[in-house]
Design a protein around this motif. Structure first.
Motif, PDB file in Angstrom:
ATOM      1  N   ILE A  88      16.564  69.560  55.024  1.00 14.18           N
ATOM      2  CA  ILE A  88      15.809  69.520  56.056  1.00 14.18           C
ATOM      3  C   ILE A  88      15.574  67.984  56.519  1.00 14.18           C
ATOM      4  CG2 ILE A  88      14.511  71.404  55.225  1.00 14.18           C
ATOM      5  CD1 ILE A  88      12.489  68.686  54.295  1.00 14.18           C
ATOM      6  N   THR A 105      13.249  69.397  47.419  1.00 18.24           N
ATOM      7  CA  THR A 105      13.532  68.853  48.761  1.00 18.24           C
ATOM      8  C   THR A 105      14.971  68.647  49.407  1.00 18.24           C
ATOM      9  OG1 THR A 105      11.431  67.756  48.773  1.00 18.24           O
ATOM     10  CG2 THR A 105      12.842  67.249  50.414  1.00 18.24           C
ATOM     11  N   GLN A 106      15.547  68.053  48.511  1.00 19.83           N
ATOM     12  CA  GLN A 106      16.783  67.504  48.958  1.00 19.83           C
ATOM     13  C   GLN A 106      17.854  68.844  49.153  1.00 19.83           C
ATOM     14  OE1 GLN A 106      19.146  65.565  45.964  1.00 19.83           O
ATOM     15  NE2 GLN A 106      20.939  65.322  47.172  1.00 19.83           N
ATOM     16  N   LYS A 115       4.669  70.029  54.584  1.00 20.87           N
ATOM     17  CA  LYS A 115       5.041  69.320  53.358  1.00 20.87           C
ATOM     18  C   LYS A 115       5.473  70.544  52.466  1.00 20.87           C
ATOM     19  CE  LYS A 115       2.856  64.980  52.776  1.00 20.87           C
ATOM     20  NZ  LYS A 115       1.798  64.241  52.366  1.00 20.87           N
ATOM     21  N   GLY A 159       9.226  71.154  51.173  1.00 24.43           N
ATOM     22  CA  GLY A 159       9.121  71.194  49.629  1.00 24.43           C
ATOM     23  C   GLY A 159       9.119  69.770  49.114  1.00 24.43           C
ATOM     24  N   LEU A 160       8.092  68.981  49.806  1.00 27.59           N
ATOM     25  CA  LEU A 160       7.350  67.782  49.390  1.00 27.59           C
ATOM     26  C   LEU A 160       6.093  67.969  48.636  1.00 27.59           C
ATOM     27  CD1 LEU A 160       8.046  65.595  52.554  1.00 27.59           C
ATOM     28  CD2 LEU A 160       9.091  65.267  50.496  1.00 27.59           C
TER      29      LEU A 160
END
Lengths: 287, 349
Positions: free
Chosen positions: B75, B70-71, B45, B49-50
Motif C-alpha cells: 500500500i 503493512t509492508q 490505519k 495495517g498500521l
C-alpha cells in the motif's frame, strides 16, 4: 514610521553591566596579568608576549594539552554513541517514561565534587566496593592511585557515568519530536530498523546532537573538579589535565603571569575547536 | 478491492471504530468524509495495517490480510503533513520503496522519472525536501505513492496543509494521477466540497462509524439521516422543526405547504442554503419572513443568516442582494427540495 531616540540603551544597560561584571572585567584582568610579571606589592613589569611563548614551548603544557585532547576524544567517542543507543531504547510513552527520565537525570544532579569523592571511595583498592571486588574477588590488578592506566579508566568511566545522561536526554527530546507519520512511512516501505535509524532518526536528531557534542566537548575540555577530587592529577602527572595544571601553576606556584597566559591559550583552543565542530556539523544545512 | 467485515478498532477500553462493513472498489475515488475526530484516519490505519483491528476482518482482493503486516499489503499512504526522508534527494525519496522491494536499477529510474514528470518534479529530483516548497514536498510524497506498485493508495487529507491555489491545482490533477493504476484509492477529507469534486464513492463518517456509503452524488442528494445531511453540506444545511397534520406541513416559525405520503407528527426538515433565496423562483415557493442577523458576501454570492421563529436559517444566493441587518426580509424556498427526518434523525421523505 520611526521614532529616533536613545531609550533602547536603557533596556540594554543592565545586561551590559552584568556581562561586564561577570565576564569582561575578570577577563581583562587575566589579559593584564598575561603580559606582565609581578613579584607582589602590586609591582608590575612589562613582559609582552613572553609568557605565551614560554607556555606554548613548554613540554609540560604540551603534555597536559595532549592528555586533555585524549580525554575529550575518549569521552566523546563513548558518550555520544552510548547516549544515542540509550535514548533509542527508552520507552516513548507510558508509565516508564517519567521513571526513565528521572533515573537519567539523577547523575547530573549530583554536585561535581561529590561525584569525584564517590568514585574515589568506590574505586579505592581494599576499601572501595569496586576496588575490592576487582582486586580480591576477580584478581585483577587494579589501583587507580598507583597505575596510570587504572587512573585513566576510572576518570573516563566516571565522566561517562556522570554525563552520558545529558546526551541521552537531548537525543530523547529529538526522538520524541519525530511525528509518527515518519515511522508509518518507513513501515509501509518495509524499511529495516537500521534504515529507520539512518534515514529518519539520525537526521531528525541532528540539531540536538550538535548541541550535545558541543556541550560535552566544552564541559569535558574544561573539566576540573571530578578528576581533581578523584586522582588529584596523579599518579605522577598521568591524569593532570589542562585545568588541573593551570590551577597548579596559578595557585600552587603563584606564577600569575604564565597562568594568565595559559588561561587565554586554553580559552582560545576551546573556542576554536567549538567553532570548528559547529561549522562542520551545520555545514549541510547551509548549503 | 478492499473489504472490511465488521471491523472494529479499540485503544484500551475506548472504541475508535465501531463495527464497520464496507467494500471499496478500484476505478474511482473512495472518499471518507467526516469531521475531525470522526474516525477517518483510524479507518485508514486499519486498512493499511498500521493499527491492529480488535475484531472483524480486512480483505484485499479477496485475500484475508487482517494479520498481514503493512509492508506485505503493498500500500501507499500520503499524509496531511509532508512526510519525506529528510536526508535523501527527491529522487531517492521516490525510489526508496522500490529499492526496498528489490527492483532493478533501470526500472527504478524509469518509474521515478515517470512519476516525477506527472507531478512536475523533474527539475527538483536532486534537491532535498527542505529545499522545496510545501507543495513540492507533498508532490514528492504523492510521486512516491504513484511510483510504487500499490494495491491501495490512502490519501489522508493530503491537501489540508497546502495553500488555496495549490490545493485546487492538485485536487484537479489527483483523479488523473491515479486513474488506470488498478489501485483502490481512498481519500479522507473533512470538506464536503472536495468529496463532490473528486466524485466516485463517498463514505460519510461520524463518531467512529460509516453512516452512509454510495455514489457521491446519490449521497449528496439523498442523505439517509440528519447527521449525513449535516456532514455533507457546506455551508451547513438548514434544519427546522416542522409539524405535519392532514397532508399539510407547517414550520414552527410560520409558513406552510402541502406534503403527500406523510403521517401526522413532528419532523425535522432539512434544506440546503442555496435553495433558500431572496427572490421567488417558482409558484410552489413558500414564503419565509425573518429578521436578518448576519450577511456575508463571498465572491459573487451573498448569504444571509436570518431568524425565522426560533430557527436560524441561512440563505445563499447568487448576486449581490441589499440586505439590511436587523430588518425583516422575505425569503423563498421550494418545498420540492426539502428532506424530512423523524425525531430519531432517520430520513422519512
Amino acid at each position: 514610521m520611526r521614532t529616533e531616540n536613545q531609550k533602547a540603551w536603557f533596556f540594554v544597560l543592565p545586561v551590559l553591566g552584568l556581562v561586564a561584571f561577570n565576564a569582561l572585567v575578570p577577563m581583562m584582568t587575566v589579559v593584564n596579568y598575561s603580559v606582565q610579571e609581578t613579584f607582589g606589592n602590586n609591582q608590575f613589569f612589562w613582559e609582552g608576549l613572553g609568557w605565551f611563548e614560554q607556555i606554548l614551548r613548554s613540554d609540560r603544557f604540551q603534555a597536559a594539552l595532549g592528555r586533555q585532547f585524549l580525554f575529550t576524544l575518549l569521552i566523546l567517542l563513548i558518550e555520544v554513541p552510548l547516549g544515542i543507543i540509550v535514548a533509542l531504547s527508552m520507552p516513548r510513552k507510558g508509565f516508564w517514561v517519567p521513571v526513565c527520565l528521572v533515573l537519567m537525570a539523577l547523575p547530573m544532579l549530583i554536585p561535581w565534587n561529590v561525584v569525584g569523592s564517590m568514585w574515589n571511595i568506590f574505586t579505592l583498592p581494599k576499601i572501595g566496593l569496586l576496588g575490592y571486588f576487582l582486586n580480591d574477588v576477580l584478581g585483577i590488578n587494579y589501583d587507580m592511585t598507583q597505575q596510570p592506566l587504572s587512573a585513566w579508566i576510572t576518570v573516563v568511566i566516571m565522566d561517562v557515568w556522570h554525563w552520558t545522561s545529558l546526551v541521552v536526554l537531548l537525543c530523547y527530546a529529538g526522538l520524541v519530536s519525530i511525528p509518527d507519520a515518519y515511522y508509518q512511512a518507513a513501515k509501509i516501505d518495509g524499511a529495516s530498523p537500521w534504515s529507520v535509524f539512518r534515514y529518519i532518526q539520525l537526521p531528525k536528531m541532528k540539531t540536538v546532537l550538535t548541541i550535545a557534542v558541543l556541550l560535552r566537548f566544552m564541559d569535558s575540555f574544561n573539566i576540573y573538579t571530578e578528576p581533581f577530587v578523584l586522582t588529584g592529577g596523579g599518579p605522577g602527572n598521568s591524569t593532570t589535565l589542562l585545568s588541573i595544571d593551570l590551577v597548579k601553576i596559578a595557585l600552587g606556584q603563584f606564577d600569575l603571569g604564565p597562568a594568565a597566559a595559559m588561561s587565554l591559550i586554553y580559552f582560545a583552543i576551546t573556542l576554536l575547536v567549538s567553532w570548528v565542530f559547529y561549522t562542520l556539523m551545520t555545514k549541510d544545512d547551509a548549503q | 478491492m478492499i473489504e472490511l467485515q465488521d471491523a472494529t478498532k479499540r485503544v484500551g477500553n475506548v472504541i475508535h471504530i465501531k463495527p464497520t462493513t464496507l467494500t471499496l472498489q478500484t476505478g474511482h475515488f473512495n472518499v471518507l468524509l467526516g469531521a475531525t475526530g470522526s474516525g477517518k484516519t483510524s479507518l485508514i490505519k486499519m486498512m493499511a495495517g498500521l493499527d491492529p483491528i480488535a475484531s472483524g476482518k480486512v480483505l484485499m482482493d479477496g485475500q484475508d490480510v487482517t494479520r498481514l503486516n503493512t509492508q506485505k499489503r503493498q500500500i501507499s499512504l500520503v499524509h496531511q503533513f509532508f512526510v519525506n526522508y529528510p536526508h535523501m534527494t527527491v529522487f531517492d525519496n521516490i525510489a526508496s520503496p522500490l529499492r526496498v522491494a528489490g527492483m532493478a536499477k533501470s526500472e527504478i529510474e524509469g518509474r521515478v522519472e515517470e512519476a516525477a514528470d506527472l507531478l512536475q518534479l523533474r527539475p527538483m529530483l536532486h534537491r532535498r525536501p527542505h529545499e522545496l516548497s510545501g507543495g513540492q514536498q507533498q508532490r514528492t510524497a504523492l510521486a512516491r505513492a504513484i511510483a510504487k506498485e500499490s494495491r491501495a493508495v490512502f490519501l489522508d487529507e493530503p491537501l489540508a496543509n497546502l495553500d488555496y491555489k495549490l490545493r485546487e491545482e492538485l485536487r484537479e490533477q489527483l483523479p488523473d494521477l491515479f486513474a488506470g493504476r488498478g489501485a483502490v484509492v481512498v481519500y479522507a477529507t473533512s470538506e464536503p466540497e472536495e468529496a463532490l469534486l473528486l466524485g466516485g464513492y463517498t463514505a460519510l463518517m461520524e463518531d467512529g462509524r460509516v453512516t452512509q456509503f454510495g455514489p457521491t452524488a446519490d449521497i449528496y442528494r439523498n442523505p439517509e439521516n440528519i447527521a449525513a445531511a449535516r456532514v455533507f453540506s457546506d455551508p451547513p444545511i438548514n434544519v427546522a422543526r416542522v409539524t405535519v397534520s392532514g397532508a399539510q406541513a407547517r414550520l414552527a416559525g410560520g409558513g406552510g405547504w402541502q406534503v403527500a405520503d406523510m403521517t401526522d407528527g413532528e419532523y425535522m426538515v432539512a434544506v440546503r442554503p442555496h435553495r433558500v433565496t431572496p427572490i421567488r423562483t417558482s409558484d410552489a415557493d413558500v414564503e419565509l419572513t425573518g429578521r436578518v442577523i448576519v450577511t456575508e458576501l463571498s465572491g459573487s454570492d451573498s448569504s444571509a443568516h436570518f431568524q425565522h421563529g426560533e430557527d436560524a436559517w441561512v440563505s445563499l444566493a447568487a448576486g449581490v442582494h441589499p440586505y439590511q441587518v436587523g430588518e425583516d426580509h422575505r425569503f423563498f424556498m421550494n418545498p420540492a427540495h426539502c428532506r424530512y427526518f423523524g425525531q430519531d434523525g432517520k430520513r422519512v421523505a
